[in-house]
Design a protein around this motif. Structure first.
Motif, PDB file in Angstrom:
ATOM      1  N   GLY A 101       1.338   6.059  -7.525  1.00  0.00           N
ATOM      2  CA  GLY A 101       0.242   6.875  -8.041  1.00  0.00           C
ATOM      3  C   GLY A 101       0.665   8.302  -8.295  1.00  0.00           C
ATOM      4  O   GLY A 101       0.285   8.906  -9.319  1.00  0.00           O
ATOM      5  N   ILE A 102       1.463   8.866  -7.402  1.00  0.00           N
ATOM      6  CA  ILE A 102       1.920  10.248  -7.575  1.00  0.00           C
ATOM      7  C   ILE A 102       2.852  10.369  -8.782  1.00  0.00           C
ATOM      8  O   ILE A 102       2.697  11.254  -9.628  1.00  0.00           O
ATOM      9  CB  ILE A 102       2.628  10.734  -6.292  1.00  0.00           C
ATOM     10  CG1 ILE A 102       1.624  10.789  -5.134  1.00  0.00           C
ATOM     11  CG2 ILE A 102       3.268  12.106  -6.514  1.00  0.00           C
ATOM     12  CD1 ILE A 102       2.255  11.088  -3.791  1.00  0.00           C
TER      13      ILE A 102
ATOM     14  N   ASN B 167       0.823  -1.203   0.000  1.00  0.00           N
ATOM     15  CA  ASN B 167       0.000   0.000   0.000  1.00  0.00           C
ATOM     16  C   ASN B 167       0.863   1.262   0.000  1.00  0.00           C
ATOM     17  O   ASN B 167       0.576   2.230  -0.709  1.00  0.00           O
ATOM     18  CB  ASN B 167      -0.923  -0.006   1.220  1.00  0.00           C
ATOM     19  CG  ASN B 167      -1.975   1.080   1.165  1.00  0.00           C
ATOM     20  OD1 ASN B 167      -2.734   1.154   0.198  1.00  0.00           O
ATOM     21  ND2 ASN B 167      -2.038   1.919   2.185  1.00  0.00           N
ATOM     22  N   ARG B 168       1.918   1.271   0.809  1.00  0.00           N
ATOM     23  CA  ARG B 168       2.812   2.427   0.837  1.00  0.00           C
ATOM     24  C   ARG B 168       3.480   2.642  -0.519  1.00  0.00           C
ATOM     25  O   ARG B 168       3.607   3.775  -0.990  1.00  0.00           O
ATOM     26  CB  ARG B 168       3.874   2.235   1.919  1.00  0.00           C
ATOM     27  CG  ARG B 168       3.319   2.236   3.337  1.00  0.00           C
ATOM     28  CD  ARG B 168       4.433   2.204   4.363  1.00  0.00           C
ATOM     29  NE  ARG B 168       3.894   2.177   5.725  1.00  0.00           N
ATOM     30  CZ  ARG B 168       4.617   2.388   6.814  1.00  0.00           C
ATOM     31  NH1 ARG B 168       5.914   2.648   6.707  1.00  0.00           N
ATOM     32  NH2 ARG B 168       4.058   2.337   8.009  1.00  0.00           N
TER      33      ARG B 168
ATOM     34  N   TYR C  97       2.373   1.631  -3.487  1.00  0.00           N
ATOM     35  CA  TYR C  97       1.399   2.013  -4.505  1.00  0.00           C
ATOM     36  C   TYR C  97       1.010   3.487  -4.408  1.00  0.00           C
ATOM     37  O   TYR C  97       0.694   4.125  -5.426  1.00  0.00           O
ATOM     38  CB  TYR C  97       0.152   1.135  -4.391  1.00  0.00           C
ATOM     39  CG  TYR C  97       0.269  -0.179  -5.146  1.00  0.00           C
ATOM     40  CD1 TYR C  97       1.370  -0.463  -5.941  1.00  0.00           C
ATOM     41  CD2 TYR C  97      -0.722  -1.142  -5.067  1.00  0.00           C
ATOM     42  CE1 TYR C  97       1.480  -1.649  -6.629  1.00  0.00           C
ATOM     43  CE2 TYR C  97      -0.631  -2.347  -5.757  1.00  0.00           C
ATOM     44  CZ  TYR C  97       0.474  -2.588  -6.532  1.00  0.00           C
ATOM     45  OH  TYR C  97       0.574  -3.780  -7.221  1.00  0.00           O
ATOM     46  N   LYS C  98       0.989   4.041  -3.204  1.00  0.00           N
ATOM     47  CA  LYS C  98       0.681   5.464  -3.079  1.00  0.00           C
ATOM     48  C   LYS C  98       1.758   6.316  -3.749  1.00  0.00           C
ATOM     49  O   LYS C  98       1.452   7.301  -4.422  1.00  0.00           O
ATOM     50  CB  LYS C  98       0.543   5.836  -1.598  1.00  0.00           C
ATOM     51  CG  LYS C  98      -0.748   5.352  -0.962  1.00  0.00           C
ATOM     52  CD  LYS C  98      -0.858   5.799   0.489  1.00  0.00           C
ATOM     53  CE  LYS C  98      -2.181   5.353   1.098  1.00  0.00           C
ATOM     54  NZ  LYS C  98      -2.306   5.753   2.526  1.00  0.00           N
ATOM     55  N   ARG C  99       3.009   5.932  -3.561  1.00  0.00           N
ATOM     56  CA  ARG C  99       4.090   6.662  -4.226  1.00  0.00           C
ATOM     57  C   ARG C  99       4.009   6.503  -5.738  1.00  0.00           C
ATOM     58  O   ARG C  99       4.250   7.458  -6.499  1.00  0.00           O
ATOM     59  CB  ARG C  99       5.447   6.169  -3.718  1.00  0.00           C
ATOM     60  CG  ARG C  99       5.715   6.500  -2.258  1.00  0.00           C
ATOM     61  CD  ARG C  99       7.206   6.408  -1.942  1.00  0.00           C
ATOM     62  NE  ARG C  99       7.717   5.065  -2.152  1.00  0.00           N
ATOM     63  CZ  ARG C  99       7.758   4.128  -1.213  1.00  0.00           C
ATOM     64  NH1 ARG C  99       7.272   4.377   0.005  1.00  0.00           N
ATOM     65  NH2 ARG C  99       8.258   2.930  -1.475  1.00  0.00           N
TER      66      ARG C  99
ATOM     67  N   THR D 208      -3.891  -2.596  -3.780  1.00  0.00           N
ATOM     68  CA  THR D 208      -3.567  -3.543  -2.713  1.00  0.00           C
ATOM     69  C   THR D 208      -4.677  -4.567  -2.519  1.00  0.00           C
ATOM     70  O   THR D 208      -4.414  -5.763  -2.320  1.00  0.00           O
ATOM     71  CB  THR D 208      -3.329  -2.781  -1.399  1.00  0.00           C
ATOM     72  OG1 THR D 208      -2.365  -1.751  -1.614  1.00  0.00           O
ATOM     73  CG2 THR D 208      -2.824  -3.715  -0.319  1.00  0.00           C
TER      74      THR D 208
ATOM     75  N   VAL E 177      -3.735   3.717  -6.406  1.00  0.00           N
ATOM     76  CA  VAL E 177      -3.922   4.350  -5.102  1.00  0.00           C
ATOM     77  C   VAL E 177      -5.133   3.781  -4.363  1.00  0.00           C
ATOM     78  O   VAL E 177      -5.081   3.502  -3.161  1.00  0.00           O
ATOM     79  CB  VAL E 177      -4.067   5.881  -5.257  1.00  0.00           C
ATOM     80  CG1 VAL E 177      -4.406   6.532  -3.915  1.00  0.00           C
ATOM     81  CG2 VAL E 177      -2.788   6.477  -5.828  1.00  0.00           C
ATOM     82  N   VAL E 178      -6.250   3.596  -5.080  1.00  0.00           N
ATOM     83  CA  VAL E 178      -7.511   3.259  -4.419  1.00  0.00           C
ATOM     84  C   VAL E 178      -7.645   1.772  -4.115  1.00  0.00           C
ATOM     85  O   VAL E 178      -8.024   1.385  -3.004  1.00  0.00           O
ATOM     86  CB  VAL E 178      -8.707   3.747  -5.265  1.00  0.00           C
ATOM     87  CG1 VAL E 178     -10.034   3.363  -4.595  1.00  0.00           C
ATOM     88  CG2 VAL E 178      -8.639   5.262  -5.481  1.00  0.00           C
TER      89      VAL E 178
ATOM     90  N   ARG F 230     -12.489  -1.509  -2.992  1.00  0.00           N
ATOM     91  CA  ARG F 230     -11.899  -1.221  -1.685  1.00  0.00           C
ATOM     92  C   ARG F 230     -12.942  -1.376  -0.571  1.00  0.00           C
ATOM     93  O   ARG F 230     -12.648  -1.948   0.494  1.00  0.00           O
ATOM     94  CB  ARG F 230     -11.323   0.190  -1.680  1.00  0.00           C
ATOM     95  CG  ARG F 230     -10.509   0.508  -0.421  1.00  0.00           C
ATOM     96  CD  ARG F 230      -9.932   1.905  -0.488  1.00  0.00           C
ATOM     97  NE  ARG F 230      -9.146   2.211   0.698  1.00  0.00           N
ATOM     98  CZ  ARG F 230      -7.845   1.998   0.830  1.00  0.00           C
ATOM     99  NH1 ARG F 230      -7.169   1.437  -0.165  1.00  0.00           N
ATOM    100  NH2 ARG F 230      -7.205   2.323   1.937  1.00  0.00           N
TER     101      ARG F 230
ATOM    102  N   SER G 160      -1.965  -0.034   7.817  1.00  0.00           N
ATOM    103  CA  SER G 160      -0.995   0.734   8.615  1.00  0.00           C
ATOM    104  C   SER G 160      -0.131  -0.166   9.492  1.00  0.00           C
ATOM    105  O   SER G 160       0.616   0.327  10.344  1.00  0.00           O
ATOM    106  CB  SER G 160      -1.736   1.750   9.492  1.00  0.00           C
ATOM    107  OG  SER G 160      -2.474   2.659   8.713  1.00  0.00           O
TER     108      SER G 160
END
Length: 502
Positions: A95-96, A88-89, A91-93, A142, A138-139, A200, A213
């Motif tokens: 996405g940006i 998840n961490r 994938y967020k990066r 994961t 992002v969404v 999600r 988290s």
């Protein structure tokens, strides 16, 4: 339970693909007729270009999926959460970075493209197409991995079927109303966002213990860079052709190429759907019961190859009669070429026929040990394609793909057989030879007799149905004769599972 999930996955996937095929066949023709071959070529070029941006994912998905099979089979919630937290961490990066890269491409791509289409159409098409994939990472990226590891592909299949139907209807309405490509992509982006949000929400509702988290287990992703090498190789032989043709031959040639890819690709998607429905079983079994896995592997290889050869043989016979009807009235470029089916089916047979060997390499996690071969494959594809495209055009890029696949498929079969299965590769190659001989026999019997005799969709569908009912059983019978052990194993398995839905 695993058998039931596999059946659900396969049936839901086939239903979804059947609907998508029926609707998807209509849309390219509407685009060509209403907006021209350049617009159809633009959509294909943009989609293929954006696929390369998936390299930003750096192999995380595949590496994480292989790491999830064992804890999912053991129902180890702590390990599952730690792996998903790391994903998840990441994938967020992604996405940006994906968003920033797509924004730059949207501005630059129209400047280097030789086309009569205006900047005001090309730029938003690129941007909206990229935004869809960025949002997916992002969404729900994961959540998708956990769904696949648990063997619940049918959830993704059902959601995708609904989205495909809704967006296909929307595209048809917008095209008939005279809207341009940017409006169509805007509609697709909006529908995709709702799909991602639902996935999600579904996983959070079904697994309240999910904790993105949790302390991340970055070690589970340790092979992501080796996986990336393999993904680069895969992307090259699947997508380089379109990019080379875009700049070397123009968008009209791209439209011809993608028309064949669309039709043969539908067969590939059906086969992939069947394979994916069973993948989680083989992945979990590899890590928990190696003896059982070897039996599953042999059966999968034998009958997957039978399905692959029989489906492409049928498609080879009927693709030109179909295109003759499908492109009737289109005059800006000729879509009928008797040589192209031979080249395309060769690439798909080489690619899909090695899937069993590819899967066992993935289950074993031998990404780093086989990355050298992937790099060689990529080099062969690019080198041969660039040399041949300027002399042979569309044939040249296909020859480049075939040259790369001949090397890599043979190498993959050899590596899996000798290093992971403990047996000589001739066992697999014997199946290849048997299936290819039957393929050529069927082609000689049916192909030339049908090309000029089918002039409407009704006669085409009837003839295709009859020929398919003849060809598919032939290959499965041949597979059972060549690999009798797998035949008896599957028969015993089906007898034990005959009460599965009772």
């Amino acid at each position: 339970m695993n058998a039931r999930k596999s059946i659900y996955n396969i049936l839901s996937g086939l239903l979804g693909q059947g609907i998508a095929i029926l609707l998807g066949i209509m849309i390219p023709r509407l685009v060509i007729v209403n907006l021209g071959s350049e617009s159809n070529g633009l959509l294909s070029s943009v989609n293929q270009m954006l696929i390369y941006l998936n390299l930003l994912e750096s192999g995380v998905g595949t590496a994480a999926l292989q790491s999830l099979y064992r804890p999912v089979a053991e129902k180890n919630i702590s390990k599952i959460n730690s792996i998903l937290s790391a994903v998840n961490r990441f994938y967020k990066r992604i996405g940006i970075w994906y968003l920033l890269t797509v924004s730059a491409l949207a501005l630059l791509f129209p400047l280097f493209l030789q086309s009569d289409l205006p900047f005001s159409v090309i730029c938003p098409v690129v941007l909206l197409s990229g935004l869809t994939q960025a949002a997916s990472f992002v969404v729900c990226g994961t959540c998708r991995l956990l769904i696949q590891a648990e063997g619940q592909n049918y959830v993704l299949n059902n959601v995708q079927t609904f989205v495909s139907v809704f967006t296909a209807i929307g595209k048809i309405v917008l095209l008939l109303q005279g809207y341009h490509l940017a409006a169509i992509q805007t509609m697709y982006f909006a529908v995709s966002l709702s799909q991602f949000a639902f996935i999600r929400f579904y996983m959070k509702r079904r697994h309240p213990w999910l904790n993105f988290s949790a302390v991340p287990n970055h070690g589970a992703l340790s092979q992501k860079h080796s996986v990336l090498i393999h993904q680069i190789s895969g992307l090259i032989f699947q997508n380089t052709d379109v990019l080379i043709l875009t700049f070397a031959c123009g968008l009209k040639t791209v439209s011809v190429y993608t028309m064949y890819v669309m039709l043969f690709g539908m067969i590939a998607t059906v086969i992939s759907t069947v394979n994916s429905g069973m993948s989680f079983v083989m992945g979990q079994t590899y890590h928990t019961n190696r003896k059982k896995f070897f039996r599953l592997y042999d059966a999968f290889e034998t009958y997957n190859m039978a399905l692959t050869f029989s489906m492409y043989c049928t498609a080879h016979i009927f693709i030109l009669p179909f295109l003759k009807i499908y492109t009737r009235g289109v005059t800006d470029i000729n879509y009928i070429d008797p040589r192209l089916p031979f080249l395309f089916t060769t690439t798909y047979l080489l690619s899909n026929g090695r899937s069993a060997a590819q899967r066992v390499i993935e289950y074993a996690g031998h990404f780093q040990k086989t990355q050298k071969q992937s790099l060689i494959e990529s080099a062969i594809n690019i080198f041969v394609s660039l040399i041949c495209v300027f002399r042979f055009g569309i044939y040249g890029v296909l020859l480049g793909t075939i040259a790369a696949l001949l090397y890599r498929t043979n190498e993959m079969i050899r590596y899996a057989s000798e290093n992971l299965l403990g047996r000589p590769p001739w066992i697999t190659l014997k199946k290849w030879g048997s299936y290819m001989a039957l393929y050529l026999v069927n082609l000689a019997v049916f192909w030339n007799h049908l090309i000029n005799q089918l002039n409407d969709y009704g006669s085409l569908i009837i003839a295709a149905g009859i020929i398919c009912l003849i060809i598919v059983p032939e290959f499965f019978i041949l597979g059972s004769l060549v690999d009798k052990t797998s035949f008896y194993y599957c028969r015993r398995y089906l007898q034990r599972k005959k009460q599965i839905f009772s």
